[in-house]
Design an enzyme around this catalytic site. Structure first.
Site, PDB file in Angstrom:
ATOM      1  N   TYR A 174       0.753  -1.242  -0.052  1.00 18.05           N
ATOM      2  CA  TYR A 174       0.020   0.081  -0.038  1.00 18.05           C
ATOM      3  C   TYR A 174       1.028   1.325  -0.087  1.00 18.05           C
ATOM      4  O   TYR A 174       0.539   2.150  -0.763  1.00 18.05           O
ATOM      5  CB  TYR A 174      -0.921   0.075   1.295  1.00 18.05           C
ATOM      6  CG  TYR A 174      -1.499   1.163   1.434  1.00 18.05           C
ATOM      7  CD1 TYR A 174      -2.783   1.598   0.826  1.00 18.05           C
ATOM      8  CD2 TYR A 174      -1.249   2.055   2.455  1.00 18.05           C
ATOM      9  CE1 TYR A 174      -3.571   2.605   0.915  1.00 18.05           C
ATOM     10  CE2 TYR A 174      -2.080   3.171   2.717  1.00 18.05           C
ATOM     11  CZ  TYR A 174      -3.273   3.260   1.938  1.00 18.05           C
ATOM     12  OH  TYR A 174      -4.076   4.643   2.144  1.00 18.05           O
ATOM     13  N   THR A 175       1.952   1.150   0.791  1.00 15.52           N
ATOM     14  CA  THR A 175       2.838   2.413   1.025  1.00 15.52           C
ATOM     15  C   THR A 175       3.606   2.936  -0.291  1.00 15.52           C
ATOM     16  O   THR A 175       3.640   3.847  -0.797  1.00 15.52           O
ATOM     17  CB  THR A 175       3.710   2.301   2.194  1.00 15.52           C
ATOM     18  OG1 THR A 175       2.862   2.098   3.304  1.00 15.52           O
ATOM     19  CG2 THR A 175       4.497   3.531   2.391  1.00 15.52           C
TER      20      THR A 175
END
Length: 268
Positions: A174-175
């Site tokens: 996600y990051t």
């Protein structure tokens, strides 16, 4: 005019008031997306509430604003569905989409205990998040660009995260993809600025509470709150207010920026 003075642009398109904008909120039926859709509707805008599976939630939200809201199903990972959505919205409202909020988060839960650690992270996980958080926003932008260019006005607001400045949980996939989306925010801002299109990002931390953060233990919320100057966790409504700022005329001189909305947890 002296030799050192640059000529003014031949024309400048005035920024549209919120009430004159047609806004597409991807993933706009639940959680943060619903808060953003509601904020624009309360401000008088017309809003396309995009959803993939949440037909009932989208219909209920749209029913509260029958003249100004339209729920349309589309998987944001499919460029053809996004193009059809843009066409349907234009036909329904008699104007093209002026404002795009890339909010949809595909199949992700904020549960640090369930996420893959460094020695477990797979190419499949990274690819899945890249499809939903990078390729899908690009496809959405491309779907609405013709209308924005024709109008000489556009506002694109991408939803990011503070986690790549403050990586306290192992949301590696996600990051990484949100960091890539910030890069595209800045390069697209330069590319599209001459067309009167501003591109910015609003990055929240953990929000209290959305469907995606429902799996987060209460003690994690409390720990985050204790580390913020405001001593509380940001709400979806507070982040939605920042999104409205980037769409409103008062931000007409702002592009390529990333505003962190997390109660002051992350600086800069």
């Amino acid at each position: 005019m002296n030799a050192t003075t640059s000529p003014a642009p031949a024309s400048t398109t005035a920024a549209l008031q919120l009430k004159d904008q047609l806004v597409l909120v991807t993933g706009g039926a639940r959680g943060l997306g619903a808060a953003i859709s509601t904020a624009f509707l309360e401000a008088g805008a017309r809003v396309v509430i995009n959803y993939r599976n949440s037909a009932q939630a989208a219909a209920q939200l749209a029913a509260r604003y029958p003249e100004r809201a339209l729920a349309i199903q589309a998987d944001v990972r499919d460029p053809e569905q996004l193009a059809a959505l843009a066409a349907a919205a234009g036909a329904h409202f008699g104007q093209q989409i002026t404002t795009l909020i890339n909010n949809a988060l595909v199949d992700f839960s904020f549960n640090g205990e369930a996420r893959s650690k460094a020695d477990e992270l797979s190419a499949e996980e990274l690819s899945a998040q890249f499809a939903g958080s990078v390729l899908a926003p690009v496809a959405a932008i491309q779907a609405v660009l013709p209308g924005m260019r024709a109008a000489g006005f556009g506002r694109i607001i991408n939803i990011g995260t503070n986690l790549f400045q403050h990586p306290v949980v192992p949301y590696h996939d996600y990051t990484a993809t949100k960091a890539a989306l910030l890069s595209l925010t800045r390069t697209f801002a330069d590319d599209l600025g001459p067309s009167g299109i501003n591109v910015n990002m609003v990055s929240g931390g953990l929000l209290r509470t959305t469907d995606a953060s429902a799996a987060t233990p209460a003690e994690v919320f409390d720990l985050i709150a204790s580390g913020t100057p405001l001593r509380r966790v940001t709400t979806p409504e507070e982040l939605a207010d920042a999104v409205l700022f980037f769409a409103a005329p008062g931000s007409r001189g702002v592009t390529g920026q990333n505003l962190i909305v997390d109660g002051g947890l992350v600086k800069g």
